[in-house]
Design an enzyme around this catalytic site. Structure first.
Site, PDB file in Angstrom:
ATOM      1  N   ASP A   1       0.793  -1.291   0.027  1.00 24.42           N
ATOM      2  CA  ASP A   1       0.063   0.008  -0.050  1.00 24.42           C
ATOM      3  C   ASP A   1       0.697   1.405  -0.093  1.00 24.42           C
ATOM      4  O   ASP A   1       0.169   2.265  -0.167  1.00 24.42           O
ATOM      5  CB  ASP A   1      -1.066  -0.104   1.399  1.00 24.42           C
ATOM      6  CG  ASP A   1      -1.895   1.229   1.131  1.00 24.42           C
ATOM      7  OD1 ASP A   1      -2.582   1.467   0.123  1.00 24.42           O
ATOM      8  OD2 ASP A   1      -2.263   1.619   2.226  1.00 24.42           O
TER       9      ASP A   1
ATOM     10  N   SER B   1      -6.715   5.178  -0.104  1.00 23.87           N
ATOM     11  CA  SER B   1      -7.134   4.100  -0.622  1.00 23.87           C
ATOM     12  C   SER B   1      -8.486   3.779  -0.450  1.00 23.87           C
ATOM     13  O   SER B   1      -9.078   3.968   0.734  1.00 23.87           O
ATOM     14  CB  SER B   1      -6.313   2.765   0.031  1.00 23.87           C
ATOM     15  OG  SER B   1      -4.750   3.105  -0.172  1.00 23.87           O
TER      16      SER B   1
ATOM     17  N   GLN C   1      -5.578  -2.316  -6.832  1.00 23.51           N
ATOM     18  CA  GLN C   1      -6.154  -1.237  -5.726  1.00 23.51           C
ATOM     19  C   GLN C   1      -6.606  -0.043  -6.526  1.00 23.51           C
ATOM     20  O   GLN C   1      -6.464   0.371  -7.459  1.00 23.51           O
ATOM     21  CB  GLN C   1      -4.711  -0.587  -5.017  1.00 23.51           C
ATOM     22  CG  GLN C   1      -5.282   0.299  -3.845  1.00 23.51           C
ATOM     23  CD  GLN C   1      -4.165   0.795  -3.013  1.00 23.51           C
ATOM     24  OE1 GLN C   1      -3.245   1.447  -3.542  1.00 23.51           O
ATOM     25  NE2 GLN C   1      -4.292   0.544  -1.753  1.00 23.51           N
TER      26      GLN C   1
END
Length: 285
Positions: free
Chosen positions: A203, A227, A277
Site C-alpha cells: 500500500d 485507498s 487497488q
C-alpha cells in the site's frame, strides 16, 4: 524501541482478547489517518491466527470504509466463514471507537499440484544494488523527510527510475512505476509474517503509478489521496527480507478515482504476488 523492522514485527503481533477477537496497536502519528497497509496487514494476521498453518493465504479482498485515528487501538473481529477440505475463508472487520473502519475477506488454500503453469516475464530493470535508496535520495534533496516517511522506514525502497522533482519533469511520463523493496533487516521465519509484511508494503507505493503523470511523487502535493479498496493474490512462497521487484501501472484514472495494478517478482524472476487497488484523488485547496 528497537529497529524499524522490530517495530513492524511488533505492530503485526496482535493481542488475542477472545477466541476470534484480536487487538492491534496503532502508532501515534501527526498524520490525519492510520496507514492502510498497517490495517490490512494486521487484519490478515488476525485471520491467519484462526487457520491451520499448512494452509497459506492465497488471496485477500479489502475495503477501507472510514479513516482510522492514529494512536487508538484497532479491534479485529474474525468470522470463520468456511473450513473446507481445500479452502478456508475468513472475514475480518476492523473496529475503532465503536465504528467499522475496515473489512477484509481472506481465503487460504491447502497447496496442491498444478496441472499446468505459466506467468508473464519479469521486466528487465537495473539491479537493486545499482539504484539509490529512496530515503537517501529524498533526504539529500529535501534536507528533511516528510512525516509519513516513518511508515516506510522498515523497508529499503529503491525506485528503478530516478525521482522527478518538478511538474515539468512528469508531464510526459507514462502512468507506471517500479521499486525494489525488502525489509531493513531479517524477519522471523513464519511465512505469515512475510505475507503480512508485503501486504503492509503493497500500500506504500501502488498509487504512485496513478500520480506519476500528474505531479512529482515527493515534495509538495497538489492532490490528497486515500485507498478505497485493495486486493492481493499470493502465488508462490517468498521472503519479504529478500529483494522483491514491485512493478506498478495505472490503466485508468477517472471520476476522482484511479486504478492501479501491481506485480511483485522475486529476484529469480518468479511472479509471487499480484495486486489491485483503487484510490480516491481530490485536489487540495
Amino acid at each position: 524501541m528497537g529497529s524499524p523492522v522490530d517495530r513492524l514485527v511488533d505492530l503485526l503481533d496482535l493481542e488475542q482478547i477472545e477466541v476470534n477477537i484480536f487487538r492491534g496497536r496503532s502508532p501515534e502519528e501527526s498524520l490525519q489517518r492510520v496507514f492502510g497497509g498497517q490495517v490490512a496487514g494486521q487484519a490478515l494476521i488476525a485471520a491467519g491466527r484462526t487457520v491451520d498453518r499448512e494452509r497459506p493465504v492465497h488471496s485477500l479482498h479489502a475495503y477501507f470504509l472510514r479513516p482510522g485515528t492514529p494512536g487508538v487501538p484497532i479491534v479485529y473481529q474474525v468470522d470463520r466463514i468456511r473450513d473446507g477440505r481445500s479452502f478456508t475463508t475468513r472475514r475480518v472487520l476492523g473496529v475503532q471507537q465503536g465504528k467499522t473502519i475496515f473489512a477484509l475477506t481472506a481465503d487460504f488454500h491447502l497447496p496442491e499440484e498444478s496441472p499446468f503453469e505459466h506467468q508473464v516475464a519479469m521486466p528487465d530493470v537495473p539491479a537493486p544494488e545499482s539504484v539509490p535508496s529512496a530515503l537517501e535520495e529524498v533526504g539529500s534533496v529535501l534536507g528533511e523527510l516528510p512525516p509519513f516517511i516513518s511508515r516506510r522506514q522498515p523497508f529499503d525502497l529503491r525506485y528503478v527510475e530516478r525521482l522527478r522533482w518538478t511538474e515539468d519533469e512528469v508531464k510526459e511520463l507514462e502512468p507506471r512505476s517500479a521499486v525494489w523493496l525488502r525489509t531493513n533487516g531479517t524477519l522471523p521465519d513464519d511465512p505469515l509474517i512475510h505475507t503480512c509484511a508485503v501486504t503492509y508494503a503493497s500500500d506504500m507505493t501502488l498509487l504512485d503509478s496513478v500520480r506519476v503523470p500528474v505531479e512529482p511523487l515527493w515534495g509538495k502535493r497538489n492532490f490528497d489521496m486515500a485507498s478505497l479498496d485493495h486486493a492481493m493474490w499470493f502465488h508462490r512462497p517468498f521472503r519479504a527480507d529478500e529483494w522483491l521487484l514491485y512493478q506498478q501501472e495505472s490503466p485508468i484514472a477517472v471520476g476522482g478515482r484511479g486504478l492501479a495494478h501491481g506485480q511483485i517478482f522475486d529476484r529469480s524472476g518468479q511472479l509471487v504476488v499480484s495486486v489491485m487497488q483503487e484510490g480516491l484523488f481530490r485536489r487540495i485547496g
